[in-house]
Design an enzyme around this catalytic site. Structure first.
Site, PDB file in Angstrom:
ATOM      1  N   ASP A 151      31.541  -5.763  37.677  1.00  0.00           N
ATOM      2  CA  ASP A 151      30.293  -6.175  37.036  1.00  0.00           C
ATOM      3  C   ASP A 151      30.242  -7.689  36.842  1.00  0.00           C
ATOM      4  O   ASP A 151      29.178  -8.296  36.922  1.00  0.00           O
ATOM      5  CB  ASP A 151      30.124  -5.466  35.692  1.00  0.00           C
ATOM      6  CG  ASP A 151      29.804  -3.987  35.858  1.00  0.00           C
ATOM      7  OD1 ASP A 151      29.288  -3.623  36.920  1.00  0.00           O
ATOM      8  OD2 ASP A 151      30.063  -3.214  34.922  1.00  0.00           O
ATOM      9  N   ASP A 183      26.786  -4.658  42.210  1.00  0.00           N
ATOM     10  CA  ASP A 183      27.834  -3.812  42.762  1.00  0.00           C
ATOM     11  C   ASP A 183      27.294  -2.396  42.938  1.00  0.00           C
ATOM     12  O   ASP A 183      26.452  -1.933  42.182  1.00  0.00           O
ATOM     13  CB  ASP A 183      29.106  -3.831  41.912  1.00  0.00           C
ATOM     14  CG  ASP A 183      28.902  -3.346  40.496  1.00  0.00           C
ATOM     15  OD1 ASP A 183      27.777  -3.489  39.974  1.00  0.00           O
ATOM     16  OD2 ASP A 183      29.861  -2.825  39.897  1.00  0.00           O
ATOM     17  N   CYS A 238      25.633  16.261  32.463  1.00  0.00           N
ATOM     18  CA  CYS A 238      25.987  14.901  32.052  1.00  0.00           C
ATOM     19  C   CYS A 238      25.297  13.807  32.861  1.00  0.00           C
ATOM     20  O   CYS A 238      25.237  12.676  32.413  1.00  0.00           O
ATOM     21  CB  CYS A 238      27.508  14.715  32.146  1.00  0.00           C
ATOM     22  SG  CYS A 238      28.412  15.648  30.914  1.00  0.00           S
ATOM     23  N   LYS A 239      24.820  14.119  34.049  1.00  0.00           N
ATOM     24  CA  LYS A 239      24.264  13.056  34.877  1.00  0.00           C
ATOM     25  C   LYS A 239      22.825  12.779  34.473  1.00  0.00           C
ATOM     26  O   LYS A 239      21.963  13.639  34.540  1.00  0.00           O
ATOM     27  CB  LYS A 239      24.328  13.433  36.356  1.00  0.00           C
ATOM     28  CG  LYS A 239      23.933  12.269  37.264  1.00  0.00           C
ATOM     29  CD  LYS A 239      24.262  12.542  38.700  1.00  0.00           C
ATOM     30  CE  LYS A 239      23.911  11.336  39.571  1.00  0.00           C
ATOM     31  NZ  LYS A 239      24.227  11.564  40.977  1.00  0.00           N
ATOM     32  N   MET A 255      21.100  -4.659  34.761  1.00  0.00           N
ATOM     33  CA  MET A 255      21.918  -5.122  35.869  1.00  0.00           C
ATOM     34  C   MET A 255      23.394  -4.984  35.513  1.00  0.00           C
ATOM     35  O   MET A 255      23.783  -4.040  34.860  1.00  0.00           O
ATOM     36  CB  MET A 255      21.527  -6.555  36.221  1.00  0.00           C
ATOM     37  CG  MET A 255      20.123  -6.665  36.816  1.00  0.00           C
ATOM     38  SD  MET A 255      19.966  -5.835  38.414  1.00  0.00           S
ATOM     39  CE  MET A 255      20.881  -6.963  39.450  1.00  0.00           C
ATOM     40  N   ASP A 256      24.215  -5.944  35.894  1.00  0.00           N
ATOM     41  CA  ASP A 256      25.646  -5.692  35.855  1.00  0.00           C
ATOM     42  C   ASP A 256      26.377  -6.228  34.634  1.00  0.00           C
ATOM     43  O   ASP A 256      27.362  -5.640  34.208  1.00  0.00           O
ATOM     44  CB  ASP A 256      26.280  -6.251  37.120  1.00  0.00           C
ATOM     45  CG  ASP A 256      25.756  -5.538  38.356  1.00  0.00           C
ATOM     46  OD1 ASP A 256      25.902  -4.309  38.410  1.00  0.00           O
ATOM     47  OD2 ASP A 256      25.168  -6.187  39.228  1.00  0.00           O
TER      48      ASP A 256
END
Length: 413
Positions: free
Chosen positions: A138, A293, A57-58, A96-97
């Site tokens: 986020d 983060d 899964c990773k 990004m977040d």
């Protein structure tokens, strides 16, 4: 993941869920989760419903980056971006977040993010708190301090018995809702499905004026890097699980005691459940030049992503690694399994990594400790470079106590 099976939870469970979401009063302090109190098997483990063995899964970070870059191409595949795409994906960075989307009402932007993951602690209530904090981080990484609305995304494992489901799911939702309340927002809906694994996450949405978010691309040479939570949460969570697995415990029992592991596990849960809201507020006060983060790709992975998005020709160099007490030693004893000191160990709901002017960073760290009672650390510098990030060969490991002590000082360069 396979197809999701949409379902209705049992009526009594739905009633409990609605009751949890309807309550507006602050929820009182509670004891740690005890399966026996809820008439569950004394050996019940929520993390059992996140068993992904053999699933592969990773996904490597570089693969995800390539996929995300594909979103930046126009519909003809030429990669030439309109003003809208430039604003929402290139400048902010879809990798990004959070997405920052200018809306048709003048001067306002929609800031939105989503995230979810599998159980990593065995207390369902704390798991809900961690999930909510993780989603909101986020927004906080963009300097956004207020969230207008949240949705909850929840998958009930097909492996759960009815009893486990009816106990665990409302507790997860209660923890999620309490943290949303703490953040000053509400959970107004979401989606619940059945899946082989249990997952928990959500969507966070807010509408902002331009001065309410900080575009994470303005780092300059001479800035320093500040981290607002300690590293080592993945190591602590795994070590806690290994206490009951003799073969794995034998690998670390000469390095760390069961009590040390218990304290580190408690510290990691507290850290992951803690909101980064104060850290985000202080980014404005101390003129932060950008942040991200630290989560699944580890400190270095997220530092590299942040560096890649900078307008200026800069690079990040990390010298200090604040790590939950004893977890650096545990990681070393496990060889390359975690790669904690190399910056690749996953951190769920980790701290903010912030680029701050050197002259303001120490004051930022002192302020956050004054407000929250938790430390932040100056861990590196911004120097001239080609938008990369690295950790020096022998970084300084800062042992972060399992419990905050009076008189702790901020460590700087």
């Amino acid at each position: 993941m396979g197809d999701y099976i949409h379902t209705n939870i049992a009526q009594d469970n739905v009633a409990m869920v609605r009751l949890e979401l309807a309550q507006n009063d602050q929820i009182p302090l509670r004891r740690p989760f005890d399966p026996l109190i809820h008439d569950l098997d004394p050996h019940f483990k929520l993390t059992r419903f996140a068993d992904l063995k053999g699933r592969g899964c990773k996904v490597p970070q570089e693969v995800l980056n390539k996929l995300l870059e594909g979103f930046q191409q126009d519909e003809n595949g030429h990669g030439e971006q309109s003003h809208f795409m430039h604003m929402t994906m290139t400048k902010i960075g879809i990798g990004m977040d959070a997405a920052v989307v200018p809306i048709r009402h003048g001067g306002l932007s929609l800031v939105q993010t989503t995230d979810y993951f599998y159980p990593l602690v065995d207390d369902p209530f704390v798991m809900g708190k961690i999930a909510c904090s993780n989603v909101l981080s986020d927004l906080y990484a963009m300097g956004v301090t207020e969230c207008d609305n949240m949705l909850m995304l929840l998958s009930v494992s097909t492996k759960m018995t009815e009893k486990e489901r009816d106990v665990v799911i409302p507790l997860i939702m209660k923890g999620f809702k309490e943290t949303a309340f703490e953040a000053g927002t509400t959970v107004t809906g979401g989606q619940t499905v059945v899946n082989p694994w249990c997952t928990i996450g959500g969507v966070a949405t807010t509408v902002c004026q331009p001065n309410e978010f900080i575009i994470p691309d303005n780092a300059v040479v001479g800035d320093v890097l500040v981290l607002t939570k300690p590293l080592g949460t993945q190591v602590a969570v795994n070590a806690h699980q290994w206490v009951d697995q003799q073969d794995k415990w034998n690998r670390i029992k000469l390095i760390v005691s069961e009590e040390d592991v218990r304290k580190a596990y408690q510290r990691s849960m507290d850290s992951m459940a803690r909101l980064n809201k104060t850290a985000a507020k202080l980014m404005h006060k101390y003129n932060a030049h950008g942040a991200t983060d630290v989560t699944g790709f580890g400190l270095l992975g997220h530092a590299q992503t942040l560096a890649k998005h900078q307008k200026n020709e800069v690079s990040f160099v990390i010298h200090n690694l604040p790590v939950i007490a004893k977890m650096a030693s545990v990681a070393k004893a496990c060889g390359n399994m975690f790669q904690l000191l190399q910056g690749h160990s996953a951190e769920t709901s980790g701290g903010l990594l912030i680029c701050l002017p050197r002259e303001q960073a120490a004051a930022y760290c002192k302020d956050i400790e004054k407000v929250e009672g938790y430390q932040a650390w100056i861990i590196g510098i911004v120097e001239k470079g080609n938008r990369t990030a690295r950790i020096i060969d022998k970084p300084r490991v800062i042992e972060v106590p399992a419990k905050e002590k009076d008189g702790e000082t901020v460590v700087g360069l």
